[in-house]
Motif scaffolding. Structure first.
Motif, PDB file in Angstrom:
ATOM      1  N   ASP A 176      10.114 -51.410  30.507  1.00 42.81           N
ATOM      2  CA  ASP A 176      11.139 -51.055  31.316  1.00 42.81           C
ATOM      3  C   ASP A 176      11.914 -50.181  32.769  1.00 42.81           C
ATOM      4  N   PHE A 177      10.873 -49.276  32.840  1.00 38.95           N
ATOM      5  CA  PHE A 177       9.704 -48.785  34.109  1.00 38.95           C
ATOM      6  C   PHE A 177      10.010 -49.615  35.359  1.00 38.95           C
ATOM      7  N   SER A 178       8.676 -50.809  35.065  1.00 37.29           N
ATOM      8  CA  SER A 178       8.942 -51.680  36.141  1.00 37.29           C
ATOM      9  C   SER A 178      10.376 -52.233  36.507  1.00 37.29           C
ATOM     10  N   PHE A 179      11.580 -52.231  36.097  1.00 40.46           N
ATOM     11  CA  PHE A 179      12.803 -52.377  36.191  1.00 40.46           C
ATOM     12  C   PHE A 179      13.499 -51.408  36.793  1.00 40.46           C
ATOM     13  N   ASN A 180      12.941 -50.482  35.891  1.00 41.34           N
ATOM     14  CA  ASN A 180      14.040 -49.353  36.600  1.00 41.34           C
ATOM     15  C   ASN A 180      13.119 -48.191  36.558  1.00 41.34           C
ATOM     16  N   PRO A 181      11.847 -48.401  37.564  1.00 40.95           N
ATOM     17  CA  PRO A 181      11.880 -46.862  38.307  1.00 40.95           C
ATOM     18  C   PRO A 181      11.925 -45.231  38.283  1.00 40.95           C
ATOM     19  N   HIS A 182      13.429 -45.391  38.726  1.00 36.64           N
ATOM     20  CA  HIS A 182      13.995 -44.105  38.980  1.00 36.64           C
ATOM     21  C   HIS A 182      15.028 -43.990  37.129  1.00 36.64           C
ATOM     22  N   VAL A 183      14.784 -42.792  37.760  1.00 31.78           N
ATOM     23  CA  VAL A 183      15.379 -42.121  35.572  1.00 31.78           C
ATOM     24  C   VAL A 183      15.665 -40.609  36.541  1.00 31.78           C
ATOM     25  N   SER A 184      17.302 -40.785  36.611  1.00 34.33           N
ATOM     26  CA  SER A 184      18.340 -39.594  36.929  1.00 34.33           C
ATOM     27  C   SER A 184      19.032 -39.262  35.134  1.00 34.33           C
ATOM     28  N   ALA A 185      18.942 -37.614  35.026  1.00 37.21           N
ATOM     29  CA  ALA A 185      19.753 -37.107  34.214  1.00 37.21           C
ATOM     30  C   ALA A 185      21.078 -36.474  34.542  1.00 37.21           C
ATOM     31  N   LYS A 186      21.719 -36.437  33.968  1.00 35.97           N
ATOM     32  CA  LYS A 186      23.129 -36.209  34.700  1.00 35.97           C
ATOM     33  C   LYS A 186      23.462 -34.951  35.167  1.00 35.97           C
ATOM     34  N   LYS A 187      24.463 -34.454  35.558  1.00 30.38           N
ATOM     35  CA  LYS A 187      24.517 -33.698  36.912  1.00 30.38           C
ATOM     36  C   LYS A 187      25.559 -32.634  35.593  1.00 30.38           C
ATOM     37  N   GLY A 188      25.285 -31.342  35.672  1.00 32.72           N
ATOM     38  CA  GLY A 188      26.528 -30.223  34.991  1.00 32.72           C
ATOM     39  C   GLY A 188      27.775 -29.577  35.979  1.00 32.72           C
ATOM     40  N   GLY A 189      28.658 -29.883  35.646  1.00 33.25           N
ATOM     41  CA  GLY A 189      30.056 -30.096  35.837  1.00 33.25           C
ATOM     42  C   GLY A 189      30.898 -28.643  36.633  1.00 33.25           C
ATOM     43  N   ASN A 190      31.299 -28.730  37.859  1.00 34.44           N
ATOM     44  CA  ASN A 190      32.205 -27.433  38.683  1.00 34.44           C
ATOM     45  C   ASN A 190      32.355 -26.700  37.598  1.00 34.44           C
ATOM     46  N   GLY A 191      32.402 -25.491  37.827  1.00 35.86           N
ATOM     47  CA  GLY A 191      32.842 -24.281  36.978  1.00 35.86           C
ATOM     48  C   GLY A 191      35.178 -24.284  37.567  1.00 35.86           C
ATOM     49  N   GLU A 192      35.176 -23.435  36.799  1.00 38.16           N
ATOM     50  CA  GLU A 192      36.630 -24.125  36.740  1.00 38.16           C
ATOM     51  C   GLU A 192      37.419 -22.882  36.648  1.00 38.16           C
ATOM     52  N   ALA A 193      39.385 -22.993  37.340  1.00 35.86           N
ATOM     53  CA  ALA A 193      39.809 -21.844  36.719  1.00 35.86           C
ATOM     54  C   ALA A 193      40.239 -21.612  35.614  1.00 35.86           C
ATOM     55  N   ASN A 194      40.175 -19.883  35.368  1.00 35.66           N
ATOM     56  CA  ASN A 194      40.577 -19.334  34.380  1.00 35.66           C
ATOM     57  C   ASN A 194      39.191 -19.085  33.655  1.00 35.66           C
ATOM     58  N   GLN A 195      38.120 -18.681  34.945  1.00 34.15           N
ATOM     59  CA  GLN A 195      37.179 -18.487  34.150  1.00 34.15           C
ATOM     60  C   GLN A 195      36.292 -19.303  33.190  1.00 34.15           C
ATOM     61  N   ARG A 196      36.515 -20.868  32.990  1.00 37.41           N
ATOM     62  CA  ARG A 196      36.072 -22.462  32.197  1.00 37.41           C
ATOM     63  C   ARG A 196      34.756 -22.398  33.523  1.00 37.41           C
ATOM     64  N   GLU A 197      33.689 -22.449  32.444  1.00 37.38           N
ATOM     65  CA  GLU A 197      32.379 -23.119  32.391  1.00 37.38           C
ATOM     66  C   GLU A 197      32.231 -25.022  32.742  1.00 37.38           C
ATOM     67  N   GLY A 198      31.570 -25.210  33.753  1.00 38.93           N
ATOM     68  CA  GLY A 198      31.465 -26.824  33.579  1.00 38.93           C
ATOM     69  C   GLY A 198      30.827 -27.069  33.056  1.00 38.93           C
ATOM     70  N   LYS A 199      31.216 -28.199  32.622  1.00 38.33           N
ATOM     71  CA  LYS A 199      30.269 -29.114  31.444  1.00 38.33           C
ATOM     72  C   LYS A 199      28.945 -28.960  31.737  1.00 38.33           C
TER      73      LYS A 199
END
Length: 353
Positions: free
Chosen positions: A58-81
Protein backbone atom coordinates in the motif's frame (compact mmCIF):
# COMPACT_ATOMS: atom_id res chain seq x y z
CA UNK A 1 -0.58 -9.77 -4.51
CA UNK A 2 2.94 -8.46 -5.01
CA UNK A 3 5.14 -8.85 -1.94
CA UNK A 4 6.83 -5.65 -0.79
CA UNK A 5 8.97 -5.80 2.35
CA UNK A 6 10.59 -2.35 2.20
CA UNK A 7 9.08 1.03 1.43
CA UNK A 8 9.72 4.72 1.92
CA UNK A 9 6.89 6.74 3.42
CA UNK A 10 6.48 10.47 3.94
CA UNK A 11 4.28 11.29 6.92
CA UNK A 12 2.81 14.65 7.87
CA UNK A 13 0.90 15.48 11.02
CA UNK A 14 -2.01 17.86 10.49
CA UNK A 15 -1.34 21.57 10.94
CA UNK A 16 -3.05 23.27 13.84
CA UNK A 17 -5.89 25.67 13.10
CA UNK A 18 -5.35 29.41 13.52
CA UNK A 19 -6.85 31.35 16.38
CA UNK A 20 -9.55 33.86 15.52
CA UNK A 21 -9.55 37.64 15.87
CA UNK A 22 -13.14 38.51 16.69
CA UNK A 23 -15.12 41.04 18.74
CA UNK A 24 -18.24 40.59 20.68
CA UNK A 25 -21.01 42.55 18.98
CA UNK A 26 -24.25 42.89 20.93
CA UNK A 27 -26.79 45.63 21.35
CA UNK A 28 -26.13 47.81 24.36
CA UNK A 29 -22.56 46.42 24.62
CA UNK A 30 -20.47 48.81 22.55
CA UNK A 31 -17.31 47.56 24.22
CA UNK A 32 -17.97 43.83 24.17
CA UNK A 33 -14.29 42.99 23.92
CA UNK A 34 -12.44 40.17 22.16
CA UNK A 35 -14.14 36.80 21.69
CA UNK A 36 -11.99 34.96 19.13
CA UNK A 37 -11.70 31.21 19.82
CA UNK A 38 -8.66 28.96 19.66
CA UNK A 39 -7.76 26.85 16.64
CA UNK A 40 -8.09 23.07 16.82
CA UNK A 41 -5.08 20.75 17.08
CA UNK A 42 -3.95 18.89 13.99
CA UNK A 43 -4.34 15.12 13.76
CA UNK A 44 -1.47 12.67 14.26
CA UNK A 45 -0.28 9.87 11.98
CA UNK A 46 -0.25 6.56 13.88
CA UNK A 47 1.14 3.24 12.62
CA UNK A 48 -0.87 0.21 13.79
CA UNK A 49 0.39 -3.39 13.52
CA UNK A 50 -2.19 -5.72 11.98
CA UNK A 51 -1.63 -9.47 11.70
CA UNK A 52 -3.95 -9.68 8.69
CA UNK A 53 -1.35 -7.89 6.53
CA UNK A 54 1.84 -9.39 5.11
CA UNK A 55 3.11 -6.75 2.68
CA UNK A 56 3.92 -3.03 2.54
CA UNK A 57 2.50 -2.73 -0.96
CA UNK A 58 0.00 0.00 0.00
CA UNK A 59 2.86 2.38 0.74
CA UNK A 60 4.44 1.75 -2.66
CA UNK A 61 1.28 3.14 -4.27
CA UNK A 62 0.65 5.85 -1.69
CA UNK A 63 3.89 6.89 0.03
CA UNK A 64 2.55 10.27 1.21
CA UNK A 65 0.46 10.04 4.38
CA UNK A 66 -1.08 13.15 5.91
CA UNK A 67 -3.41 13.61 8.85
CA UNK A 68 -6.24 16.16 8.89
CA UNK A 69 -5.65 19.82 9.75
CA UNK A 70 -7.27 21.43 12.75
CA UNK A 71 -10.14 23.87 12.19
CA UNK A 72 -9.70 27.62 12.68
CA UNK A 73 -11.14 29.31 15.75
CA UNK A 74 -14.39 31.24 15.41
CA UNK A 75 -16.32 34.05 17.02
CA UNK A 76 -18.06 33.68 20.40
CA UNK A 77 -14.94 31.86 21.67
CA UNK A 78 -15.75 28.77 19.61
CA UNK A 79 -12.75 26.49 19.24
CA UNK A 80 -11.88 24.96 15.90
CA UNK A 81 -12.45 21.25 15.49
CA UNK A 82 -9.39 19.10 16.09
CA UNK A 83 -8.13 17.17 13.09
CA UNK A 84 -8.75 13.41 13.17
CA UNK A 85 -5.80 11.11 13.77
CA UNK A 86 -4.88 8.97 10.77
CA UNK A 87 -4.33 5.30 11.66
CA UNK A 88 -2.13 3.53 9.09
CA UNK A 89 -2.18 -0.30 9.24
CA UNK A 90 1.17 -2.03 8.76
CA UNK A 91 2.04 -5.74 8.96
CA UNK A 92 3.14 -7.19 12.27
CA UNK A 93 6.93 -7.25 12.18
CA UNK A 94 7.35 -3.81 10.59
CA UNK A 95 10.38 -1.83 11.68
CA UNK A 96 10.58 1.94 11.19
CA UNK A 97 13.90 3.60 10.37
CA UNK A 98 14.68 7.33 10.37
CA UNK A 99 17.98 8.36 8.77
CA UNK A 100 19.22 4.80 9.16
CA UNK A 101 18.34 4.50 12.85
CA UNK A 102 15.67 2.14 14.17
CA UNK A 103 12.98 4.25 15.87
CA UNK A 104 10.08 1.79 16.18
CA UNK A 105 9.56 -1.97 16.07
CA UNK A 106 5.93 -3.04 15.63
CA UNK A 107 6.47 -6.72 16.36
CA UNK A 108 3.22 -7.46 18.23
CA UNK A 109 -0.37 -7.42 16.96
CA UNK A 110 -2.19 -4.15 17.70
CA UNK A 111 1.05 -2.35 18.58
CA UNK A 112 0.82 1.39 17.87
CA UNK A 113 3.38 4.12 17.32
CA UNK A 114 2.86 7.82 16.68
CA UNK A 115 4.81 8.57 13.51
CA UNK A 116 4.04 12.30 13.31
CA UNK A 117 2.28 14.51 15.84
CA UNK A 118 -0.18 17.15 14.78
CA UNK A 119 0.49 20.85 15.26
CA UNK A 120 -1.03 22.71 18.19
CA UNK A 121 -3.89 25.07 17.44
CA UNK A 122 -3.23 28.82 17.74
CA UNK A 123 -4.76 30.95 20.48
CA UNK A 124 -7.58 33.33 19.63
CA UNK A 125 -7.43 37.00 20.61
CA UNK A 126 -9.56 36.27 23.71
CA UNK A 127 -6.53 34.48 25.18
CA UNK A 128 -4.40 37.63 25.04
CA UNK A 129 -6.77 39.97 26.88
CA UNK A 130 -5.16 41.42 30.01
CA UNK A 131 -5.98 44.34 32.32
CA UNK A 132 -3.54 46.46 30.37
CA UNK A 133 -4.46 45.07 26.94
CA UNK A 134 -8.21 45.17 26.72
CA UNK A 135 -8.54 44.87 22.94
CA UNK A 136 -5.84 42.60 21.44
CA UNK A 137 -6.22 42.68 17.68
CA UNK A 138 -4.06 39.66 16.97
CA UNK A 139 -4.16 35.85 17.33
CA UNK A 140 -1.74 32.97 16.96
CA UNK A 141 -1.42 30.98 13.77
CA UNK A 142 -1.58 27.21 14.16
CA UNK A 143 1.68 25.30 14.43
CA UNK A 144 2.76 22.99 11.63
CA UNK A 145 2.47 19.24 12.13
CA UNK A 146 5.60 17.10 12.24
CA UNK A 147 6.95 15.86 8.91
CA UNK A 148 9.26 12.89 8.47
CA UNK A 149 10.57 10.53 5.83
CA UNK A 150 10.73 6.97 7.15
CA UNK A 151 11.90 3.68 5.72
CA UNK A 152 9.65 0.76 6.61
CA UNK A 153 11.20 -2.72 6.69
CA UNK A 154 9.10 -5.83 7.19
CA UNK A 155 10.52 -8.77 9.08
CA UNK A 156 8.12 -11.69 9.39
CA UNK A 157 7.36 -12.87 12.90
CA UNK A 158 7.63 -16.64 13.09
CA UNK A 159 8.84 -19.21 15.59
CA UNK A 160 10.47 -21.47 13.00
CA UNK A 161 12.19 -20.44 9.79
CA UNK A 162 12.25 -23.18 7.14
CA UNK A 163 15.33 -22.93 4.92
CA UNK A 164 16.57 -24.77 1.89
CA UNK A 165 17.83 -24.38 -1.64
CA UNK A 166 15.21 -23.78 -4.35
CA UNK A 167 12.95 -26.74 -5.10
CA UNK A 168 13.77 -28.91 -2.09
CA UNK A 169 10.12 -29.11 -1.00
CA UNK A 170 9.74 -26.35 1.61
CA UNK A 171 6.31 -25.21 0.41
CA UNK A 172 5.11 -28.80 0.26
CA UNK A 173 6.26 -29.40 3.85
CA UNK A 174 4.57 -26.24 5.14
CA UNK A 175 1.36 -27.29 3.41
CA UNK A 176 1.60 -30.75 4.98
CA UNK A 177 2.02 -29.61 8.59
CA UNK A 178 -0.17 -26.48 8.57
CA UNK A 179 -3.46 -25.26 7.20
CA UNK A 180 -1.76 -22.88 4.77
CA UNK A 181 -1.71 -23.45 1.02
CA UNK A 182 1.49 -21.95 -0.37
CA UNK A 183 2.22 -21.79 -4.07
CA UNK A 184 3.89 -25.00 -5.26
CA UNK A 185 5.45 -25.58 -8.66
CA UNK A 186 8.48 -27.20 -10.26
CA UNK A 187 10.66 -24.18 -10.99
CA UNK A 188 13.14 -22.07 -9.01
CA UNK A 189 11.89 -19.43 -6.59
CA UNK A 190 8.34 -20.76 -6.41
CA UNK A 191 7.95 -18.89 -3.14
CA UNK A 192 8.30 -15.18 -3.79
CA UNK A 193 7.44 -14.11 -0.25
CA UNK A 194 7.70 -15.76 3.17
CA UNK A 195 4.63 -17.94 3.72
CA UNK A 196 3.44 -18.18 7.32
CA UNK A 197 1.50 -21.13 8.71
CA UNK A 198 0.39 -22.23 12.18
CA UNK A 199 1.39 -25.74 13.29
CA UNK A 200 -0.95 -27.26 15.89
CA UNK A 201 1.11 -29.49 18.17
CA UNK A 202 -1.81 -30.33 20.48
CA UNK A 203 -4.78 -28.51 22.03
CA UNK A 204 -2.57 -26.18 24.07
CA UNK A 205 0.57 -25.91 21.96
CA UNK A 206 1.21 -24.35 18.58
CA UNK A 207 3.93 -22.49 16.73
CA UNK A 208 4.26 -20.39 13.59
CA UNK A 209 6.49 -21.55 10.76
CA UNK A 210 7.74 -19.38 7.89
CA UNK A 211 8.74 -20.85 4.54
CA UNK A 212 11.67 -18.59 3.63
CA UNK A 213 12.12 -18.29 -0.17
CA UNK A 214 14.87 -20.37 -1.73
CA UNK A 215 18.34 -19.09 -0.98
CA UNK A 216 21.31 -19.63 -3.24
CA UNK A 217 25.07 -19.20 -2.74
CA UNK A 218 25.82 -15.48 -2.71
CA UNK A 219 22.39 -14.55 -1.33
CA UNK A 220 23.93 -12.27 1.32
CA UNK A 221 25.54 -10.30 -1.52
CA UNK A 222 22.24 -9.82 -3.32
CA UNK A 223 22.18 -12.83 -5.63
CA UNK A 224 18.84 -14.44 -6.40
CA UNK A 225 16.03 -13.50 -4.02
CA UNK A 226 17.99 -14.21 -0.87
CA UNK A 227 19.19 -10.96 0.64
CA UNK A 228 15.72 -9.43 0.87
CA UNK A 229 14.48 -12.50 2.72
CA UNK A 230 17.40 -13.27 5.00
CA UNK A 231 16.13 -10.49 7.27
CA UNK A 232 12.95 -12.49 7.86
CA UNK A 233 15.00 -15.18 9.58
CA UNK A 234 16.29 -12.77 12.22
CA UNK A 235 13.08 -12.88 14.29
CA UNK A 236 12.71 -16.66 14.26
CA UNK A 237 13.55 -18.65 17.36
CA UNK A 238 14.50 -21.86 15.55
CA UNK A 239 15.70 -22.83 12.07
CA UNK A 240 14.91 -26.00 10.16
CA UNK A 241 17.05 -26.70 7.10
CA UNK A 242 15.52 -28.97 4.49
CA UNK A 243 17.80 -31.18 2.41
CA UNK A 244 16.67 -33.07 -0.68
CA UNK A 245 19.39 -35.14 -2.31
CA UNK A 246 17.14 -35.86 -5.31
CA UNK A 247 17.13 -32.13 -6.16
CA UNK A 248 20.78 -32.47 -7.22
CA UNK A 249 21.16 -32.91 -10.99
CA UNK A 250 23.83 -35.60 -10.57
CA UNK A 251 21.56 -37.69 -8.38
CA UNK A 252 18.60 -37.09 -10.69
CA UNK A 253 20.57 -38.30 -13.68
CA UNK A 254 21.67 -41.50 -11.98
CA UNK A 255 18.14 -42.18 -10.71
CA UNK A 256 16.75 -41.67 -14.21
CA UNK A 257 19.32 -44.07 -15.67
CA UNK A 258 18.70 -46.64 -12.95
CA UNK A 259 22.29 -46.39 -11.73
CA UNK A 260 23.47 -47.11 -8.20
CA UNK A 261 24.24 -43.86 -6.38
CA UNK A 262 27.54 -44.01 -4.54
CA UNK A 263 27.91 -43.22 -0.85
CA UNK A 264 30.55 -40.64 -1.74
CA UNK A 265 28.17 -38.70 -4.00
CA UNK A 266 25.38 -38.73 -1.41
CA UNK A 267 27.69 -37.40 1.29
CA UNK A 268 28.95 -34.73 -1.08
CA UNK A 269 25.46 -33.58 -2.04
CA UNK A 270 24.26 -33.37 1.58
CA UNK A 271 27.29 -31.44 2.75
CA UNK A 272 27.13 -29.08 -0.24
CA UNK A 273 23.46 -28.28 0.40
CA UNK A 274 23.99 -27.79 4.12
CA UNK A 275 27.18 -25.74 3.95
CA UNK A 276 26.00 -23.49 1.11
CA UNK A 277 23.21 -22.14 3.33
CA UNK A 278 25.28 -22.32 6.50
CA UNK A 279 27.77 -19.97 4.86
CA UNK A 280 25.02 -17.54 3.86
CA UNK A 281 23.67 -17.40 7.41
CA UNK A 282 27.11 -16.71 8.86
CA UNK A 283 27.90 -14.05 6.25
CA UNK A 284 24.61 -12.20 6.77
CA UNK A 285 24.62 -12.15 10.59
CA UNK A 286 26.56 -14.19 13.12
CA UNK A 287 23.54 -14.65 15.40
CA UNK A 288 21.61 -16.42 12.61
CA UNK A 289 24.22 -19.13 12.52
CA UNK A 290 23.91 -19.57 16.29
CA UNK A 291 20.15 -20.19 16.32
CA UNK A 292 18.90 -23.66 17.34
CA UNK A 293 18.52 -25.73 14.20
CA UNK A 294 17.27 -29.06 12.92
CA UNK A 295 18.32 -30.73 9.67
CA UNK A 296 15.46 -32.38 7.81
CA UNK A 297 15.96 -34.96 5.07
CA UNK A 298 12.94 -34.88 2.77
CA UNK A 299 11.42 -37.51 0.49
CA UNK A 300 11.97 -40.54 2.68
CA UNK A 301 9.83 -42.43 0.17
CA UNK A 302 12.74 -42.13 -2.29
CA UNK A 303 15.53 -44.62 -1.57
CA UNK A 304 18.59 -42.28 -1.36
CA UNK A 305 17.11 -40.02 1.37
CA UNK A 306 17.32 -42.52 4.23
CA UNK A 307 20.77 -43.68 3.17
CA UNK A 308 21.99 -40.08 2.93
CA UNK A 309 20.82 -39.41 6.49
CA UNK A 310 22.68 -42.47 7.81
CA UNK A 311 25.84 -41.60 5.92
CA UNK A 312 25.94 -38.05 7.33
CA UNK A 313 24.77 -38.74 10.87
CA UNK A 314 28.25 -38.35 12.35
CA UNK A 315 28.85 -35.14 10.38
CA UNK A 316 25.81 -33.49 11.95
CA UNK A 317 26.33 -34.95 15.43
CA UNK A 318 29.75 -33.30 15.49
CA UNK A 319 27.92 -29.99 14.94
CA UNK A 320 25.33 -30.76 17.67
CA UNK A 321 22.55 -30.92 15.09
CA UNK A 322 19.75 -33.48 15.17
CA UNK A 323 18.38 -34.87 11.91
CA UNK A 324 14.88 -35.98 10.91
CA UNK A 325 13.81 -38.10 7.96
CA UNK A 326 10.38 -37.19 6.59
CA UNK A 327 8.05 -37.47 3.63
CA UNK A 328 5.57 -34.66 3.06
CA UNK A 329 3.49 -36.92 0.79
CA UNK A 330 3.26 -40.08 2.91
CA UNK A 331 3.54 -38.02 6.17
CA UNK A 332 6.25 -40.33 7.45
CA UNK A 333 8.21 -38.65 10.25
CA UNK A 334 6.09 -35.48 10.34
CA UNK A 335 4.77 -36.01 13.87
CA UNK A 336 8.29 -36.50 15.23
CA UNK A 337 9.49 -33.41 13.35
CA UNK A 338 6.65 -31.28 14.74
CA UNK A 339 7.43 -32.42 18.29
CA UNK A 340 11.13 -31.75 17.78
CA UNK A 341 10.52 -28.23 16.49
CA UNK A 342 8.02 -27.49 19.26
CA UNK A 343 10.53 -28.55 21.91
CA UNK A 344 13.24 -26.30 20.47
CA UNK A 345 10.84 -23.34 20.26
CA UNK A 346 9.66 -23.83 23.84
CA UNK A 347 13.23 -24.18 25.12
CA UNK A 348 14.24 -21.01 23.29
CA UNK A 349 11.34 -19.06 24.80
CA UNK A 350 12.06 -20.09 28.39
CA UNK A 351 13.01 -17.15 30.64
CA UNK A 352 16.75 -16.59 30.73
CA UNK A 353 17.42 -18.48 27.51
Amino acid sequence: MKFIDEAKVYVSGGDGGSGAVSWRREKYLPKGGPDGGNGGNGGAVVFCAEDSLNTLIDFSFNPHVSAKKGGNGEANQREGKSGEDLFCPVPVGTQVFYKGELVADLSAPNARWVAARGGRGGKGNTHFKTPTLQAPDFAQPGMQGEKFEFTLVLKSVADVGLLGLPNVGKSTLVSAITESHPKIADYPFTTLRPSLGVVLVDKQRRFVIADIPGLIPGAHEGKGLGIQFLRHIERTAVLAQLIDVTADTRVQEQLTNGEEISDELLRQVVIEQFESLDTELSAFAADLHAKPRLVVFSKSDVAPAGRAQSLCETYFLERNLKTHLISSHSREGLDALIQGLASLVEDKKKPGV
